[in-house]
Design a protein around this motif. Structure first.
Motif, PDB file in Angstrom:
ATOM      1  N   ARG A  94     -20.879  -2.869   6.092  1.00  0.00           N
ATOM      2  CA  ARG A  94     -19.473  -2.456   6.285  1.00  0.00           C
ATOM      3  C   ARG A  94     -18.797  -3.371   7.289  1.00  0.00           C
ATOM      4  O   ARG A  94     -19.432  -3.955   8.142  1.00  0.00           O
ATOM      5  CB  ARG A  94     -19.427  -1.019   6.798  1.00  0.00           C
ATOM      6  CG  ARG A  94     -19.963  -0.022   5.796  1.00  0.00           C
ATOM      7  CD  ARG A  94     -19.621   1.354   6.234  1.00  0.00           C
ATOM      8  NE  ARG A  94     -18.191   1.475   6.433  1.00  0.00           N
ATOM      9  CZ  ARG A  94     -17.418   2.285   5.725  1.00  0.00           C
ATOM     10  NH1 ARG A  94     -17.924   3.004   4.788  1.00  0.00           N
ATOM     11  NH2 ARG A  94     -16.129   2.354   5.967  1.00  0.00           N
ATOM     12  N   VAL A  95     -17.483  -3.420   7.183  1.00  0.00           N
ATOM     13  CA  VAL A  95     -16.706  -4.129   8.185  1.00  0.00           C
ATOM     14  C   VAL A  95     -16.569  -3.229   9.411  1.00  0.00           C
ATOM     15  O   VAL A  95     -16.837  -2.021   9.347  1.00  0.00           O
ATOM     16  CB  VAL A  95     -15.302  -4.517   7.651  1.00  0.00           C
ATOM     17  CG1 VAL A  95     -15.429  -5.484   6.486  1.00  0.00           C
ATOM     18  CG2 VAL A  95     -14.499  -3.308   7.272  1.00  0.00           C
ATOM     19  N   GLY A 103      -6.884  -3.428   8.399  1.00  0.00           N
ATOM     20  CA  GLY A 103      -6.749  -3.762   6.981  1.00  0.00           C
ATOM     21  C   GLY A 103      -7.437  -5.074   6.690  1.00  0.00           C
ATOM     22  O   GLY A 103      -7.325  -6.020   7.468  1.00  0.00           O
ATOM     23  N   LEU A 104      -8.160  -5.136   5.592  1.00  0.00           N
ATOM     24  CA  LEU A 104      -8.919  -6.343   5.283  1.00  0.00           C
ATOM     25  C   LEU A 104      -8.031  -7.518   4.898  1.00  0.00           C
ATOM     26  O   LEU A 104      -8.427  -8.665   5.087  1.00  0.00           O
ATOM     27  CB  LEU A 104      -9.941  -6.067   4.179  1.00  0.00           C
ATOM     28  CG  LEU A 104     -11.077  -5.141   4.602  1.00  0.00           C
ATOM     29  CD1 LEU A 104     -12.047  -4.931   3.454  1.00  0.00           C
ATOM     30  CD2 LEU A 104     -11.816  -5.689   5.797  1.00  0.00           C
ATOM     31  N   ASP A 105      -6.839  -7.263   4.381  1.00  0.00           N
ATOM     32  CA  ASP A 105      -5.939  -8.380   4.101  1.00  0.00           C
ATOM     33  C   ASP A 105      -5.631  -9.128   5.393  1.00  0.00           C
ATOM     34  O   ASP A 105      -5.611 -10.351   5.415  1.00  0.00           O
ATOM     35  CB  ASP A 105      -4.639  -7.896   3.454  1.00  0.00           C
ATOM     36  CG  ASP A 105      -4.816  -7.543   1.996  1.00  0.00           C
ATOM     37  OD1 ASP A 105      -5.606  -8.240   1.320  1.00  0.00           O
ATOM     38  OD2 ASP A 105      -4.189  -6.588   1.544  1.00  0.00           O
ATOM     39  N   ALA A 106      -5.393  -8.375   6.458  1.00  0.00           N
ATOM     40  CA  ALA A 106      -5.072  -9.008   7.743  1.00  0.00           C
ATOM     41  C   ALA A 106      -6.316  -9.598   8.399  1.00  0.00           C
ATOM     42  O   ALA A 106      -6.305 -10.740   8.856  1.00  0.00           O
ATOM     43  CB  ALA A 106      -4.420  -7.988   8.673  1.00  0.00           C
ATOM     44  N   SER A 107      -7.419  -8.836   8.444  1.00  0.00           N
ATOM     45  CA  SER A 107      -8.588  -9.300   9.187  1.00  0.00           C
ATOM     46  C   SER A 107      -9.389 -10.373   8.456  1.00  0.00           C
ATOM     47  O   SER A 107      -9.911 -11.290   9.072  1.00  0.00           O
ATOM     48  CB  SER A 107      -9.499  -8.122   9.537  1.00  0.00           C
ATOM     49  OG  SER A 107     -10.064  -7.576   8.364  1.00  0.00           O
ATOM     50  N   GLU A 108      -9.489 -10.286   7.138  1.00  0.00           N
ATOM     51  CA  GLU A 108     -10.294 -11.248   6.386  1.00  0.00           C
ATOM     52  C   GLU A 108      -9.488 -12.451   5.899  1.00  0.00           C
ATOM     53  O   GLU A 108     -10.014 -13.540   5.787  1.00  0.00           O
ATOM     54  CB  GLU A 108     -10.946 -10.566   5.180  1.00  0.00           C
ATOM     55  CG  GLU A 108     -11.994  -9.532   5.539  1.00  0.00           C
ATOM     56  CD  GLU A 108     -13.258 -10.147   6.103  1.00  0.00           C
ATOM     57  OE1 GLU A 108     -13.725 -11.170   5.571  1.00  0.00           O
ATOM     58  OE2 GLU A 108     -13.780  -9.592   7.086  1.00  0.00           O
ATOM     59  N   ASP A 113       1.123  -9.511   4.644  1.00  0.00           N
ATOM     60  CA  ASP A 113       1.970  -9.092   3.528  1.00  0.00           C
ATOM     61  C   ASP A 113       1.263  -9.375   2.207  1.00  0.00           C
ATOM     62  O   ASP A 113       0.276 -10.078   2.151  1.00  0.00           O
ATOM     63  CB  ASP A 113       3.330  -9.793   3.565  1.00  0.00           C
ATOM     64  CG  ASP A 113       3.222 -11.310   3.434  1.00  0.00           C
ATOM     65  OD1 ASP A 113       2.247 -11.803   2.825  1.00  0.00           O
ATOM     66  OD2 ASP A 113       4.113 -12.012   3.927  1.00  0.00           O
ATOM     67  N   VAL A 114       1.802  -8.798   1.152  1.00  0.00           N
ATOM     68  CA  VAL A 114       1.302  -9.035  -0.199  1.00  0.00           C
ATOM     69  C   VAL A 114       2.494  -9.432  -1.047  1.00  0.00           C
ATOM     70  O   VAL A 114       3.439  -8.658  -1.185  1.00  0.00           O
ATOM     71  CB  VAL A 114       0.620  -7.772  -0.779  1.00  0.00           C
ATOM     72  CG1 VAL A 114       0.230  -8.005  -2.230  1.00  0.00           C
ATOM     73  CG2 VAL A 114      -0.591  -7.391   0.047  1.00  0.00           C
ATOM     74  N   GLY A 115       2.480 -10.626  -1.567  1.00  0.00           N
ATOM     75  CA  GLY A 115       3.589 -11.090  -2.388  1.00  0.00           C
ATOM     76  C   GLY A 115       4.908 -11.145  -1.652  1.00  0.00           C
ATOM     77  O   GLY A 115       5.963 -10.939  -2.230  1.00  0.00           O
ATOM     78  N   GLY A 116       4.874 -11.402  -0.340  1.00  0.00           N
ATOM     79  CA  GLY A 116       6.095 -11.490   0.442  1.00  0.00           C
ATOM     80  C   GLY A 116       6.581 -10.162   0.981  1.00  0.00           C
ATOM     81  O   GLY A 116       7.541 -10.112   1.730  1.00  0.00           O
ATOM     82  N   TYR A 124       0.540   0.762   2.705  1.00  0.00           N
ATOM     83  CA  TYR A 124      -0.701   0.454   3.391  1.00  0.00           C
ATOM     84  C   TYR A 124      -0.636   0.752   4.883  1.00  0.00           C
ATOM     85  O   TYR A 124      -1.280   0.111   5.672  1.00  0.00           O
ATOM     86  CB  TYR A 124      -1.068  -1.020   3.197  1.00  0.00           C
ATOM     87  CG  TYR A 124      -1.488  -1.338   1.799  1.00  0.00           C
ATOM     88  CD1 TYR A 124      -2.739  -0.981   1.336  1.00  0.00           C
ATOM     89  CD2 TYR A 124      -0.628  -1.992   0.937  1.00  0.00           C
ATOM     90  CE1 TYR A 124      -3.126  -1.267   0.049  1.00  0.00           C
ATOM     91  CE2 TYR A 124      -1.001  -2.285  -0.348  1.00  0.00           C
ATOM     92  CZ  TYR A 124      -2.251  -1.923  -0.795  1.00  0.00           C
ATOM     93  OH  TYR A 124      -2.630  -2.207  -2.064  1.00  0.00           O
ATOM     94  N   GLU A 125       0.153   1.730   5.278  1.00  0.00           N
ATOM     95  CA  GLU A 125       0.185   2.063   6.690  1.00  0.00           C
ATOM     96  C   GLU A 125      -1.035   2.913   7.035  1.00  0.00           C
ATOM     97  O   GLU A 125      -1.716   3.440   6.177  1.00  0.00           O
ATOM     98  CB  GLU A 125       1.469   2.793   7.084  1.00  0.00           C
ATOM     99  CG  GLU A 125       1.726   4.071   6.344  1.00  0.00           C
ATOM    100  CD  GLU A 125       2.518   3.855   5.063  1.00  0.00           C
ATOM    101  OE1 GLU A 125       2.562   4.793   4.271  1.00  0.00           O
ATOM    102  OE2 GLU A 125       3.070   2.776   4.836  1.00  0.00           O
TER     103      GLU A 125
END
Length: 134
Positions: A94-95, A103-108, A113-116, A124-125
């Protein structure tokens, strides 16, 4: 349908499977194997194997398909445990809680953002989850 029922079932049990991998691959795959035993016909067996037999009439085809599902489930459980238990005990499965909260988008991937669109605008809050992470 099979997928929707399995998906609702694991959610009701509190199992975290955001991609519905188990309902799609596990439950629907098992149904695909078992349904061959339920809906098989003598003519389809002859067309597939080149000879006729009484497997459908005697119920052997369904039995064989059911045994196949049990053997496949056992094999998958065994081989998966060879991978996942060592990873769990090594602390690599696990992370961190901090990365999970961020959030994994930010950390990894270093993105916020996603698509701007900001992640918060896409729902995703930070939320309190009532599901159990298994």
């Amino acid at each position: 349908d099979v997928n929707e029922g399995a998906s609702a079932g694991i959610k009701k049990l509190g199992i975290d499977d955001p991609l519905d991998a188990f309902p799609i691959h596990g439950v629907c795959g098992a149904w695909g194997v078992i349904s061959n035993g339920i809906f098989a016909t003598r003519s389809n067996i002859a067309r597939t194997y080149g000879f006729e037999n009484d497997a459908v009439i005697e119920g052997n085809q369904f039995r064989n398909q059911l045994i196949a599902v049990i053997v496949i489930a056992g094999w998958v459980s065994f081989t998966s445990s060879l991978i996942f238990f060592p990873l769990k005990y090594a602390g690599l499965l696990r992370v961190s809680e901090e990365d999970e909260e961020k959030g994994l988008d930010a950390s990894e991937h270093g993105t916020k953002d996603v698509g701007g669109l900001p992640l918060q605008s896409m729902g995703y809050e930070k939320k309190n989850s009532s599901t159990t992470n298994v």
